[in-house]
Design an enzyme around this catalytic site. Structure first.
Site, PDB file in Angstrom:
ATOM      1  N   ASN A 150      27.351  41.384  57.354  1.00  0.00           N
ATOM      2  CA  ASN A 150      28.324  40.586  55.924  1.00  0.00           C
ATOM      3  C   ASN A 150      27.924  40.788  54.719  1.00  0.00           C
ATOM      4  O   ASN A 150      28.924  41.647  53.481  1.00  0.00           O
ATOM      5  CB  ASN A 150      28.469  39.450  56.042  1.00  0.00           C
ATOM      6  N   GLY A 226      20.730  35.734  60.107  1.00  0.00           N
ATOM      7  CA  GLY A 226      22.520  35.663  61.092  1.00  0.00           C
ATOM      8  C   GLY A 226      23.103  34.962  62.167  1.00  0.00           C
ATOM      9  O   GLY A 226      22.940  34.084  61.436  1.00  0.00           O
ATOM     10  N   THR A 228      23.531  31.414  64.476  1.00  0.00           N
ATOM     11  CA  THR A 228      23.262  30.467  64.777  1.00  0.00           C
ATOM     12  C   THR A 228      22.376  31.369  66.430  1.00  0.00           C
ATOM     13  O   THR A 228      20.630  30.936  67.087  1.00  0.00           O
ATOM     14  CB  THR A 228      23.449  29.126  64.695  1.00  0.00           C
ATOM     15  N   ALA A 229      22.962  30.997  67.872  1.00  0.00           N
ATOM     16  CA  ALA A 229      22.175  31.735  68.650  1.00  0.00           C
ATOM     17  C   ALA A 229      21.243  33.637  68.368  1.00  0.00           C
ATOM     18  O   ALA A 229      20.216  32.551  69.624  1.00  0.00           O
ATOM     19  CB  ALA A 229      23.420  32.266  69.670  1.00  0.00           C
ATOM     20  N   THR A 230      21.475  34.044  67.690  1.00  0.00           N
ATOM     21  CA  THR A 230      20.475  34.619  67.964  1.00  0.00           C
ATOM     22  C   THR A 230      19.039  34.258  67.211  1.00  0.00           C
ATOM     23  O   THR A 230      17.941  34.747  67.427  1.00  0.00           O
ATOM     24  CB  THR A 230      20.749  36.104  66.622  1.00  0.00           C
ATOM     25  N   GLU A 248      17.717  31.662  58.639  1.00  0.00           N
ATOM     26  CA  GLU A 248      19.148  31.942  58.046  1.00  0.00           C
ATOM     27  C   GLU A 248      20.378  32.102  58.754  1.00  0.00           C
ATOM     28  O   GLU A 248      21.128  32.929  58.903  1.00  0.00           O
ATOM     29  CB  GLU A 248      19.181  32.378  56.406  1.00  0.00           C
ATOM     30  N   GLU A 461      14.985  30.497  51.367  1.00  0.00           N
ATOM     31  CA  GLU A 461      14.549  32.022  50.641  1.00  0.00           C
ATOM     32  C   GLU A 461      14.412  31.402  49.188  1.00  0.00           C
ATOM     33  O   GLU A 461      15.105  30.131  48.793  1.00  0.00           O
ATOM     34  CB  GLU A 461      15.599  32.435  51.031  1.00  0.00           C
TER      35      GLU A 461
HETATM   36  P1  NAD Z   1      23.445  38.291  64.415  1.00  0.00           P
HETATM   37  O1  NAD Z   1      22.984  37.312  65.155  1.00  0.00           O
HETATM   38  O2  NAD Z   1      24.597  39.275  65.005  1.00  0.00           O
HETATM   39  O3  NAD Z   1      22.951  39.669  63.787  1.00  0.00           O
HETATM   40  C1  NAD Z   1      22.470  39.368  62.833  1.00  0.00           C
HETATM   41  C2  NAD Z   1      20.809  40.773  63.163  1.00  0.00           C
HETATM   42  O4  NAD Z   1      20.286  40.559  64.325  1.00  0.00           O
HETATM   43  C3  NAD Z   1      21.502  42.172  63.261  1.00  0.00           C
HETATM   44  O5  NAD Z   1      20.696  42.834  62.445  1.00  0.00           O
HETATM   45  C4  NAD Z   1      21.121  42.072  64.804  1.00  0.00           C
HETATM   46  O6  NAD Z   1      20.480  43.434  65.458  1.00  0.00           O
HETATM   47  C5  NAD Z   1      19.951  41.582  64.999  1.00  0.00           C
HETATM   48  N1  NAD Z   1      19.762  41.222  66.253  1.00  0.00           N
HETATM   49  C6  NAD Z   1      20.873  40.855  66.910  1.00  0.00           C
HETATM   50  N2  NAD Z   1      19.985  39.916  68.464  1.00  0.00           N
HETATM   51  C7  NAD Z   1      18.632  39.697  68.382  1.00  0.00           C
HETATM   52  C8  NAD Z   1      17.494  39.568  68.893  1.00  0.00           C
HETATM   53  N3  NAD Z   1      17.997  39.621  70.677  1.00  0.00           N
HETATM   54  N4  NAD Z   1      16.402  39.769  68.568  1.00  0.00           N
HETATM   55  C9  NAD Z   1      16.656  40.114  67.261  1.00  0.00           C
HETATM   56  N5  NAD Z   1      17.420  41.001  66.615  1.00  0.00           N
HETATM   57  C10 NAD Z   1      18.872  40.537  66.219  1.00  0.00           C
HETATM   58  O7  NAD Z   1      24.533  37.914  63.390  1.00  0.00           O
HETATM   59  P2  NAD Z   1      25.514  38.827  62.492  1.00  0.00           P
HETATM   60  O8  NAD Z   1      26.873  38.900  63.146  1.00  0.00           O
HETATM   61  O9  NAD Z   1      25.614  39.976  62.161  1.00  0.00           O
HETATM   62  O10 NAD Z   1      26.451  38.310  60.744  1.00  0.00           O
HETATM   63  C11 NAD Z   1      26.658  37.393  61.377  1.00  0.00           C
HETATM   64  C12 NAD Z   1      25.786  35.626  61.473  1.00  0.00           C
HETATM   65  O11 NAD Z   1      25.189  36.258  59.704  1.00  0.00           O
HETATM   66  C13 NAD Z   1      26.806  34.802  60.829  1.00  0.00           C
HETATM   67  O12 NAD Z   1      26.558  33.314  61.854  1.00  0.00           O
HETATM   68  C14 NAD Z   1      26.302  33.885  59.351  1.00  0.00           C
HETATM   69  O13 NAD Z   1      27.189  32.612  58.925  1.00  0.00           O
HETATM   70  C15 NAD Z   1      25.016  34.101  59.680  1.00  0.00           C
HETATM   71  N6  NAD Z   1      25.022  34.800  58.152  1.00  0.00           N
HETATM   72  C16 NAD Z   1      23.730  33.545  57.681  1.00  0.00           C
HETATM   73  C17 NAD Z   1      23.315  33.269  55.945  1.00  0.00           C
HETATM   74  C18 NAD Z   1      23.217  32.543  55.293  1.00  0.00           C
HETATM   75  O14 NAD Z   1      22.039  32.998  54.937  1.00  0.00           O
HETATM   76  N7  NAD Z   1      22.321  31.331  55.821  1.00  0.00           N
HETATM   77  C19 NAD Z   1      24.606  34.590  55.653  1.00  0.00           C
HETATM   78  C20 NAD Z   1      24.330  35.746  55.741  1.00  0.00           C
HETATM   79  C21 NAD Z   1      25.246  35.349  57.512  1.00  0.00           C
END
Ligand code: NAD
Length: 480
Positions: A150, A226, A228-230, A248, A461
């Protein structure tokens, strides 16, 4: 078609397996470059390079690390227009936003931690007449940074910069959905004279590259942003290996608007906090609670202004919203609009795809959407949508709004709008969120702790919190 390369041991190289994935431009829906489909073999190379580099980097004076990082910051500044154009093309966000927010912030992240490390002091604790303790802080070694799509370069550098400043070597994985500016950062690091292996950037899919980072026994900590499930999956892999974890995660943030708010200011900022970056900021407020006496007035003004927001191609200087990041994401957001209707919601504006002309006809554009009439408990109001969709709900009392605001599994951010200082403090104290803004939104001081409670994450962070995370404390006690 341009092939993005991995950055390993100071060089831009192809993935070991020679496989590539399509990189799609959200604004046009077309493939425009190729991303390495890396595997654990590429991670093994990166980890080995990082381990070798750590012997030198971790022991260098902090001033040396700081100077190299300052050069990176300067080169980001020099290449700002190019980086902003790349970010906008890769992510679909308006060029204006990438130019004024994303890339300047990436520069600031390097600048902030390059100078921050110079002020990072260790502590001592005196036991009068008996002994003195001093605590030293040491880099961890090789650390992993995994980031989302994002705010691609902004969040990538928010992790990498403190890790490097603290003396670690890094194996980093940007999102496979938005890899381009991380690739440009590799070139910048080479130009800045970053020693080989200190930073390694490996592109590819989460379940391959991210998983290999979580699994690696040589990676001592993971900083992840990223979903929450990841995050839960990464924790399940990394925690038994006793890695330090900073997570995060997602959010479902409330905007709490009291009747005594500054109406125009609240309206203007609520529009931003709802739809900036197409609503794809973890800090966006997606549940808007409005005190009953101003509910209708606020709703009508909000809907009127949002209807006029221009959804356009990312290069259009008048675009208020660009494209959402991908076709699957667009479909996910639209499925939530359908769900909202099934749950009894009324779509006051938006709720549909926007079809542009010409080369943008296949782009992933959505109209900004406002929904009313939903129970606070329904799925639309409980689950993260992460797109240009907000719900509005009236409330009568402080207790009621806090109950609704806190009813979700998330606890990332909240905004409170009131002129009553006592109430502002009271509600800020009770709302379950790691970050609370009163009469503002997204005002960021990089020294402050950043992160969420509940399922929005673990750890913080920002500022010295980040430097603490990326170091190991050692206490030494000397008897007088
Ligand atoms: P995502 O969890 O799908 O992916 C995030 C990263 O994790 C990507 O680089 C992805 O390739 C990697 N990933 C996916 N599966 C993995 C695994 N099994 N092991 C290790 N890494 C893996 O998230 P997204 O769709 O890229 O981002 C959107 C999400 O991020 C939303 O839920 C958003 O709220 C969250 N987010 C949180 C913050 C915060 O500061 N809390 C900031 C920005 C985005």
């Amino acid at each position: 078609m341009h092939k993005i390369q991995n950055y390993i041991n100071g060089k831009l190289i192809a993935p070991v397996g020679g496989e590539y994935l399509d990189n799609i431009e959200p604004g046009t829906g077309k493939v425009y470059s190729l991303i390495p489909d890396s595997t654990e073999q590429d991670i093994a190379l990166a980890v080995s390079a990082a381990k070798n580099a750590f012997e030198s980097w971790g022991g260098k004076p902090k001033e040396y690390r700081s100077q190299i990082m300052m050069r990176v910051a300067s080169l980001i500044e020099e290449r700002l227009p190019e980086l902003a154009a790349a970010e906008s093309r890769d992510n679909g966000k308006p060029l204006k936003l990438a130019t004024h927010v994303d890339i300047p912030r990436a520069r600031d992240n390097f600048h902030f931690f390059a100078t921050g490390i110079l002020h990072y002091a260790s502590e001592s604790h005196e036991m009068e007449g008996l002994a003195i303790n001093y605590t030293t802080r040491h880099p961890l070694g090789v650390v992993g940074c995994i980031s989302p799509w994002n705010l691609p370069l902004y969040l990538f550098t928010w992790k990498i910069a403190p890790a490097l400043a603290a003396g670690n070597c890094v194996v980093a994985k940007p999102s496979e959905v938005t890899p381009y500016t991380a690739y440009l950062l590799s070139q910048i690091c080479i130009d800045a004279g970053m020693p080989a292996g200190v930073l390694n950037i490996v592109h590819g899919l989460g379940h391959k590259v991210g998983e290999a980072i979580s699994q690696s026994n040589d990676i001592k900590a993971i900083s992840f942003t990223g979903g929450t499930a990841t995050g839960a999956h990464i924790a399940s892999v990394a925690a038994p290996k006793f890695k330090k974890l900073s997570l995060e995660l997602g959010g479902k943030n409330p905007n709490i608007i009291f009747a005594d708010c500054d109406f125009e200011d609240t309206l203007k900022t609520t529009i931003l906090s709802s739809f900036a970056n197409q609503g794809q900021i973890c800090l966006c407020g997606s549940r808007i609670f409005i005190e009953r006496p101003i509910y209708e007035k606020f709703r009508d003004a909000f809907v009127e202004k949002v209807r006029k927001m221009k959804v356009s191609n990312p290069e259009d200087p008048d675009a208020k919203l660009g494209a959402v990041v991908s076709k699957p994401h667009m479909e996910k957001v639209l499925s939530y609009v359908e769900l909202a209707k099934e749950e009894g919601g009324t779509i006051l504006t938006g709720g549909h795809r926007v079809l542009l002309d010409g080369e943008y006809a296949e782009g992933f554009y959505l109209a900004p959407t406002i929904i009313e009439g939903l129970a606070y408990t329904c799925r639309t109001n409980q689950e993260e949508i992460f797109g240009p969709v907000v719900t509005i709900t009236p409330f009568d009392t402080e207790e009621e709004v806090l109950m609704m605001a806190n009813s979700v599994e998330y606890g990332l951010a909240a905004t409170i709008w009131t002129q009553d200082l006592k109430r502002a403090h009271r509600v800020a104290g009770k709302v379950e969120a790691g970050i609370v803004w009163i009469n503002c939104w997204l005002v960021r001081d990089l020294r402050t702790p950043f992160g969420g409670m509940k399922n929005s994450g673990v750890g913080r962070e920002g500022g010295f919190e980040a430097l603490k995370f990326f170091t190991e404390a050692k206490n030494v006690c000397i008897k007088f």
